[in-house]
Design a protein around this motif. Structure first.
Motif, PDB file in Angstrom:
ATOM      1  N   GLU A 278      -3.068  80.387  44.793  1.00 30.34           N
ATOM      2  CA  GLU A 278      -3.213  81.499  43.850  1.00 30.34           C
ATOM      3  C   GLU A 278      -1.862  82.174  43.584  1.00 30.34           C
ATOM      4  O   GLU A 278      -1.492  82.422  42.429  1.00 30.34           O
ATOM      5  N   VAL A 279      -1.121  82.415  44.650  1.00 30.02           N
ATOM      6  CA  VAL A 279       0.184  83.077  44.502  1.00 30.02           C
ATOM      7  C   VAL A 279       1.156  82.172  43.742  1.00 30.02           C
ATOM      8  O   VAL A 279       1.947  82.643  42.916  1.00 30.02           O
ATOM      9  N   CYS A 280       1.100  80.868  43.993  1.00 27.99           N
ATOM     10  CA  CYS A 280       1.959  79.937  43.239  1.00 27.99           C
ATOM     11  C   CYS A 280       1.727  80.130  41.742  1.00 27.99           C
ATOM     12  O   CYS A 280       2.678  80.234  40.954  1.00 27.99           O
ATOM     13  N   GLY A 281       0.467  80.188  41.355  1.00 32.10           N
ATOM     14  CA  GLY A 281       0.130  80.376  39.946  1.00 32.10           C
ATOM     15  C   GLY A 281       0.671  81.696  39.407  1.00 32.10           C
ATOM     16  O   GLY A 281       1.122  81.775  38.271  1.00 32.10           O
ATOM     17  N   ALA A 282       0.666  82.719  40.249  1.00 29.95           N
ATOM     18  CA  ALA A 282       1.088  84.053  39.784  1.00 29.95           C
ATOM     19  C   ALA A 282       2.611  84.150  39.626  1.00 29.95           C
ATOM     20  O   ALA A 282       3.088  84.839  38.732  1.00 29.95           O
ATOM     21  N   VAL A 283       3.366  83.474  40.492  1.00 32.98           N
ATOM     22  CA  VAL A 283       4.831  83.657  40.432  1.00 32.98           C
ATOM     23  C   VAL A 283       5.530  82.540  39.634  1.00 32.98           C
ATOM     24  O   VAL A 283       6.729  82.630  39.374  1.00 32.98           O
ATOM     25  N   ALA A 284       4.772  81.504  39.238  1.00 32.99           N
ATOM     26  CA  ALA A 284       5.415  80.342  38.607  1.00 32.99           C
ATOM     27  C   ALA A 284       5.880  80.634  37.186  1.00 32.99           C
ATOM     28  O   ALA A 284       5.347  81.512  36.503  1.00 32.99           O
ATOM     29  N   HIS A 285       6.883  79.873  36.779  1.00 33.53           N
ATOM     30  CA  HIS A 285       7.314  79.837  35.380  1.00 33.53           C
ATOM     31  C   HIS A 285       7.144  78.406  34.881  1.00 33.53           C
ATOM     32  O   HIS A 285       7.198  77.468  35.670  1.00 33.53           O
ATOM     33  N   GLY A 286       6.964  78.252  33.575  1.00 39.77           N
ATOM     34  CA  GLY A 286       6.764  76.910  33.040  1.00 39.77           C
ATOM     35  C   GLY A 286       7.681  76.637  31.865  1.00 39.77           C
ATOM     36  O   GLY A 286       8.173  77.563  31.216  1.00 39.77           O
ATOM     37  N   VAL A 287       7.910  75.362  31.620  1.00 36.32           N
ATOM     38  CA  VAL A 287       8.662  74.976  30.424  1.00 36.32           C
ATOM     39  C   VAL A 287       8.008  73.738  29.829  1.00 36.32           C
ATOM     40  O   VAL A 287       7.576  72.836  30.555  1.00 36.32           O
ATOM     41  N   ARG A 288       7.888  73.738  28.502  1.00 31.47           N
ATOM     42  CA  ARG A 288       7.360  72.552  27.807  1.00 31.47           C
ATOM     43  C   ARG A 288       8.554  71.698  27.436  1.00 31.47           C
ATOM     44  O   ARG A 288       9.269  72.024  26.491  1.00 31.47           O
ATOM     45  N   LEU A 289       8.738  70.639  28.193  1.00 30.19           N
ATOM     46  CA  LEU A 289       9.928  69.817  27.991  1.00 30.19           C
ATOM     47  C   LEU A 289       9.880  69.102  26.644  1.00 30.19           C
ATOM     48  O   LEU A 289       8.828  68.634  26.207  1.00 30.19           O
ATOM     49  N   ARG A 290      11.048  69.006  26.023  1.00 32.37           N
ATOM     50  CA  ARG A 290      11.212  68.305  24.761  1.00 32.37           C
ATOM     51  C   ARG A 290      12.312  67.250  24.908  1.00 32.37           C
ATOM     52  O   ARG A 290      13.176  67.391  25.789  1.00 32.37           O
ATOM     53  N   PRO A 291      12.335  66.228  24.042  1.00 34.70           N
ATOM     54  CA  PRO A 291      13.433  65.253  24.125  1.00 34.70           C
ATOM     55  C   PRO A 291      14.784  65.970  24.078  1.00 34.70           C
ATOM     56  O   PRO A 291      14.955  66.943  23.338  1.00 34.70           O
ATOM     57  N   GLY A 292      15.708  65.499  24.908  1.00 35.63           N
ATOM     58  CA  GLY A 292      17.010  66.172  24.992  1.00 35.63           C
ATOM     59  C   GLY A 292      17.032  67.255  26.055  1.00 35.63           C
ATOM     60  O   GLY A 292      18.033  67.949  26.201  1.00 35.63           O
ATOM     61  N   GLN A 293      15.934  67.397  26.785  1.00 33.03           N
ATOM     62  CA  GLN A 293      15.895  68.375  27.878  1.00 33.03           C
ATOM     63  C   GLN A 293      15.548  67.656  29.185  1.00 33.03           C
ATOM     64  O   GLN A 293      14.765  66.700  29.188  1.00 33.03           O
ATOM     65  N   ALA A 294      16.099  68.150  30.261  1.00 32.48           N
ATOM     66  CA  ALA A 294      15.781  67.616  31.594  1.00 32.48           C
ATOM     67  C   ALA A 294      15.671  68.770  32.564  1.00 32.48           C
ATOM     68  O   ALA A 294      16.316  69.810  32.397  1.00 32.48           O
ATOM     69  N   LEU A 295      14.849  68.575  33.580  1.00 35.16           N
ATOM     70  CA  LEU A 295      14.720  69.570  34.641  1.00 35.16           C
ATOM     71  C   LEU A 295      15.333  69.021  35.918  1.00 35.16           C
ATOM     72  O   LEU A 295      15.042  67.887  36.310  1.00 35.16           O
ATOM     73  N   LEU A 296      16.170  69.822  36.543  1.00 32.86           N
ATOM     74  CA  LEU A 296      16.622  69.535  37.909  1.00 32.86           C
ATOM     75  C   LEU A 296      15.700  70.356  38.799  1.00 32.86           C
ATOM     76  O   LEU A 296      15.608  71.579  38.650  1.00 32.86           O
TER      77      LEU A 296
END
Ligand code: AKG
Length: 345
Positions: A278-296
């Motif tokens: 539950e806490v993970c859901g509350a503190v998390a941030h999200g990103v909708r990845l698009r071509p030309g983007q990468a997550l480390l």
């Protein structure tokens, strides 16, 4: 849970950490793209290719390069960084329906981006039971796995989890990757599939002290990944020895949670585990990845998740590529395979 806006302001200190953003200038993107196109397909001498990528990525502007290097080397940097304005392949074939790798991909800029970024934060590694030991993983929805807690899923929420692996020593959170790199080749049809990340520092701060204490006790057994249990135990649990889910110093905690099920040993541990998700859901941030983007993604400082999305299996589905990265291959030498020094049991 919030989704990263296109031009996010720096977050004030009291709110959960958001993604660090590293944006390549256009000139650097174009130069990188041209050099990676010329470098061609990685391997079969992968160390030679990694050396060439290092030379190419060393040409990034100093600030950009240092942001990526700092992400990999320091304990106090962000747990997740979004790298933007990366070069892409001019022509992208259909998303492979079988989960890849694609047999029709003729240029290898995406692979160069993925491995080049990986080489700046550590050493890409393979695991025999995950994508047959390949260094470049395709993360693609596959019809048969649509409802699984694996990277083939789409119809179910992929729980907050660490990328772990079955290990004879009974601990699945020791030889696992320190980092993942996730690079986007194609977004999902609706453009809604997001990658979320909850940082263990924010999770710890948001939990009640007694819940945190329980999560710091060895009262949990991690189930091995679905890719392992499906193939090796016929779907039966393959549990680790009892471990804490959160460990290490208060300032720099480490978190380890399995996607394929955590088995709490007591009712108190069960309640703490529910609080944790539950806490993970509350503190998390999200990103909708698009071509030309990468997550480390730091696989120890926090945990990623992915909400459900619609797959159509029509060649235009979401397509990410992923690496597993270790800071050093030395401490996992007990798992190295004789045939390939980057691939582990
Ligand atoms: O598909 C995503 O966005 C997340 C993938 C992920 O968490 C993983 O590969 O472990």
């Amino acid at each position: 849970m919030s989704i990263l806006a296109d031009h996010a302001e720096a977050a004030p200190a009291a709110v959960p950490r958001t993604f660090a953003r590293i944006t390549l200038p256009d000139r650097a993107r174009d130069r990188l793209g041209a050099q990676l196109a010329e470098a061609g397909e990685p391997g079969p001498d992968i160390d030679r290719s990694m050396t060439r990528y290092l030379q190419i990525f060393a040409g990034l502007p100093t600030d950009t390069l240092q942001q990526i290097l700092d992400f990999g080397r320091h304990v106090d940097t962000a747990g997740v960084a979004l790298v933007e304005n990366l070069p892409v392949d001019e022509h992208l074939p259909d998303t492979p329906a079988d989960g890849g790798p694609s047999r029709d991909k003729r240029s290898f800029v995406a692979e160069g981006v993925l491995l080049g970024l990986s080489g700046l934060i550590g050493e890409p590694m393979g695991v025999r039971t995950e994508k047959a030991g390949q260094l470049v993983h395709d993360v693609i929805p596959v019809q048969g796995g649509a409802r699984t807690q694996t990277n083939e899923g789409s119809e179910v929420f992929l729980n907050f989890h660490s990328d772990i692996m079955h290990d004879e020593i009974g601990r699945y959170d020791i030889a696992n990757p320190d980092f993942l790199v996730l690079s986007c080749l194609r977004a999902d049809h609706e453009g809604v599939a997001a990658t979320h990340y909850a940082d263990a520092r924010d999770i710890s701060a948001a939990l009640a002290p007694e819940t945190l204490q329980t999560l710091r006790s060895p009262l949990f057994r991690l189930n091995a990944p679905g890719s392992y249990t499906r193939r090796v135990t016929g779907g039966q649990d393959a549990l680790s020895e009892p471990v804490p889910l959160i460990s290490g110093s208060d300032d720099y905690p480490e978190i380890a949670v399995s996607a394929n099920g955590v088995r709490p040993l007591t009712s108190g541990a069960q309640a703490a585990l529910e609080q944790l998700q539950e806490v993970c859901g509350a503190v998390a941030h999200g990103v909708r990845l698009r071509p030309g983007q990468a997550l480390l993604i730091n696989n120890r400082k926090g945990v990623p998740a992915r909400p459900s999305f619609t797959a159509r299996y029509d060649g235009r589905d979401r397509w990410l590529q992923r690496t597993y990265v270790r800071r050093s291959l030395w401490s996992i030498r007990y798992r190295v395979t004789p045939e390939n020094r980057r691939v582990h049991y």
